[in-house]
Design a protein around this motif. Structure first.
Motif, short mmCIF file in Angstrom:
data_model
loop_
_atom_site.label_atom_id
_atom_site.label_comp_id
_atom_site.label_asym_id
_atom_site.label_seq_id
_atom_site.Cartn_x
_atom_site.Cartn_y
_atom_site.Cartn_z
N GLN A 47 30.03 8.30 13.34
CA GLN A 47 29.34 9.00 12.26
C GLN A 47 29.78 10.46 12.24
OE1 GLN A 47 27.09 7.35 10.25
NE2 GLN A 47 27.43 5.45 11.38
N ARG A 48 30.61 10.85 11.30
CA ARG A 48 31.03 12.24 11.15
C ARG A 48 31.00 12.63 9.69
NH1 ARG A 48 30.05 12.09 15.66
NH2 ARG A 48 31.21 12.84 17.49
N PRO A 49 30.25 13.67 9.34
CA PRO A 49 29.37 14.41 10.25
C PRO A 49 28.19 13.56 10.70
CG PRO A 49 29.03 15.15 8.00
CD PRO A 49 30.19 14.20 7.96
N MET A 50 27.75 13.79 11.93
CA MET A 50 26.68 12.96 12.50
C MET A 50 25.34 13.30 11.85
SD MET A 50 25.67 12.44 16.52
CE MET A 50 25.00 14.10 16.71
N PRO A 51 24.63 12.32 11.29
CA PRO A 51 23.34 12.60 10.66
C PRO A 51 22.24 12.81 11.70
CG PRO A 51 23.81 10.25 10.56
CD PRO A 51 25.03 10.90 11.17
N LEU A 52 21.44 13.85 11.52
CA LEU A 52 20.36 14.17 12.44
C LEU A 52 19.01 14.06 11.74
CD1 LEU A 52 21.72 17.40 14.19
CD2 LEU A 52 21.85 15.04 15.02
N ILE A 95 31.19 19.29 17.54
CA ILE A 95 30.78 18.03 16.92
C ILE A 95 30.20 18.31 15.53
CG2 ILE A 95 29.25 16.02 17.12
CD1 ILE A 95 29.33 16.40 20.16
N GLU A 96 30.81 17.75 14.53
CA GLU A 96 30.30 17.92 13.17
C GLU A 96 28.98 17.18 12.99
OE1 GLU A 96 33.17 17.82 9.79
OE2 GLU A 96 34.50 16.97 11.32
N TYR A 97 28.05 17.82 12.30
CA TYR A 97 26.75 17.20 12.07
C TYR A 97 26.20 17.66 10.74
CZ TYR A 97 24.61 21.71 13.12
OH TYR A 97 24.25 23.04 13.08
N ARG A 98 25.21 16.95 10.28
CA ARG A 98 24.43 17.38 9.11
C ARG A 98 22.98 17.02 9.36
NH1 ARG A 98 23.18 13.37 5.21
NH2 ARG A 98 23.96 11.30 5.79
N ILE A 99 22.07 17.89 8.99
CA ILE A 99 20.64 17.60 9.11
C ILE A 99 20.25 16.76 7.90
CG2 ILE A 99 18.33 18.56 9.26
CD1 ILE A 99 19.54 20.99 10.62
N ALA A 100 20.15 15.46 8.14
CA ALA A 100 19.93 14.52 7.04
C ALA A 100 18.46 14.33 6.73
CB ALA A 100 20.57 13.18 7.39
N TYR A 101 17.60 14.45 7.75
CA TYR A 101 16.17 14.21 7.57
C TYR A 101 15.39 15.24 8.37
CZ TYR A 101 18.02 9.65 6.17
OH TYR A 101 18.74 8.64 5.58
N THR A 102 14.32 15.74 7.80
CA THR A 102 13.40 16.63 8.52
C THR A 102 11.97 16.21 8.23
OG1 THR A 102 13.34 18.23 6.69
CG2 THR A 102 14.97 18.61 8.44
N SER A 103 11.10 16.47 9.21
CA SER A 103 9.68 16.16 9.04
C SER A 103 8.91 16.88 10.14
CB SER A 103 9.43 14.65 9.14
OG SER A 103 8.03 14.38 9.11
N PRO A 104 7.66 17.25 9.90
CA PRO A 104 6.80 17.77 10.97
C PRO A 104 6.21 16.66 11.82
CG PRO A 104 5.59 17.78 8.91
CD PRO A 104 6.99 17.33 8.58
#
Length: 283
Positions: free
Chosen positions: A178-183, A205-214
């Protein structure tokens, strides 16, 4: 006058310990009795008082018979009521409210056991649980006790435990592919998010912030679906998730401190008592 013999609370406590520990020796350690004393108690309970076989013995291991399972339910209820009577009559001052603040990840992992034991001993105390990020909780003045995550060097309060941040993903999820790696990460208020991103950047390491939540539950739902990788404290990882490490091409992460803060303006026997249960529950 009743024709039945009485069921002593100490005998029932020993019986429950055997059922939970799976053996007489370990149960003796729990109730602070020798193995022979435990055996004598159970022999009297089976042969003299109830006249029913409660255990099936397999070497040093024991398991409950059908009659034993029935008694276990009653024994737990009797001991709960027994504790309520003594706590209500001997400690009538232990009535009131205690307000606890905690991130929801600790509420999910640690609070169920803590609150169960506390409710058994102090059934008349009303417990309020407020879930929010550590940053927001530390700004509140209305909470009696607050559980927060802190970076090393920025500790305040009493240390409950130290936890390493670890990577986690669904079974079968391959981060190398997975590149960029989803976080999937907490919102920007969490310093652990900065740790995670910095570690990936330092290792190229390439990444992307795909999902966020509290919400930890929301993040775990996303990760469990195989949609992203997350980084959480070691003790929080469970279910169908697997922990990742250097063999998966991911760097080791830092250790965080879990701290307990007490409101100096709202000290009370209730607050002190609950603090003790929280400290014990995080061991």
């Amino acid at each position: 006058m009743s024709q039945y013999q009485s069921l002593d609370a100490e005998v029932l406590r020993t019986f429950v310990a055997i059922a939970e520990q799976g053996g007489f020796t370990r149960a003796g350690e729990v109730v602070n009795r020798t193995q022979s004393a435990v055996s004598m108690q159970m022999k009297r309970l089976e042969e003299d008082i109830l006249q029913r076989q409660l255990f099936e013995r397999e070497g040093r291991q024991v398991r409950l018979t059908a009659e034993g399972e029935v008694l276990l339910g009653y024994a737990r209820r009797i001991l709960k009521l027994h504790g309520e009577v003594f706590n209500t009559l001997r400690m009538p001052h232990m009535v009131g409210v205690v307000r606890i603040g905690t991130p929801d990840d600790y509420a999910m992992r640690f609070l169920p056991g803590i609150l169960t034991r506390f409710a058994q001993d102090y059934p008349l105390i009303h417990v309020e649980v407020h879930c929010d990020s550590s940053k927001h909780l530390m700004q509140r003045q209305d909470l009696d006790l607050t559980i927060v995550t802190r970076e090393p060097g920025n500790e305040v309060g009493q240390l409950l435990r130290q936890e390493r941040l670890v990577w986690a993903a669904a079974q079968g999820f391959c981060p190398q592919e997975q590149r960029p790696m989803p976080l999937a990460l907490f919102n920007t208020d969490c310093f652990c998010r900065a740790w995670t991103c910095n570690a990936l950047e330092q290792h190229g390491i390439e990444y992307r912030i795909a999902y966020t939540s509290p919400s930890l539950a929301a993040l775990f739902a996303i990760v469990s679906a195989g949609l992203a990788v997350t980084a959480q404290l070691h003790s929080l990882i469970g279910g169908n998730l697997r922990m990742l490490d250097e063999s998966d091409g991911l760097p080791q992460l830092h250790v965080a401190n879990v701290m307990l803060l007490r409101n100096s303006q709202q000290q009370s026997p209730i607050t002190d008592c609950m603090a003790g249960y929280i400290v014990e529950g995080f061991k």
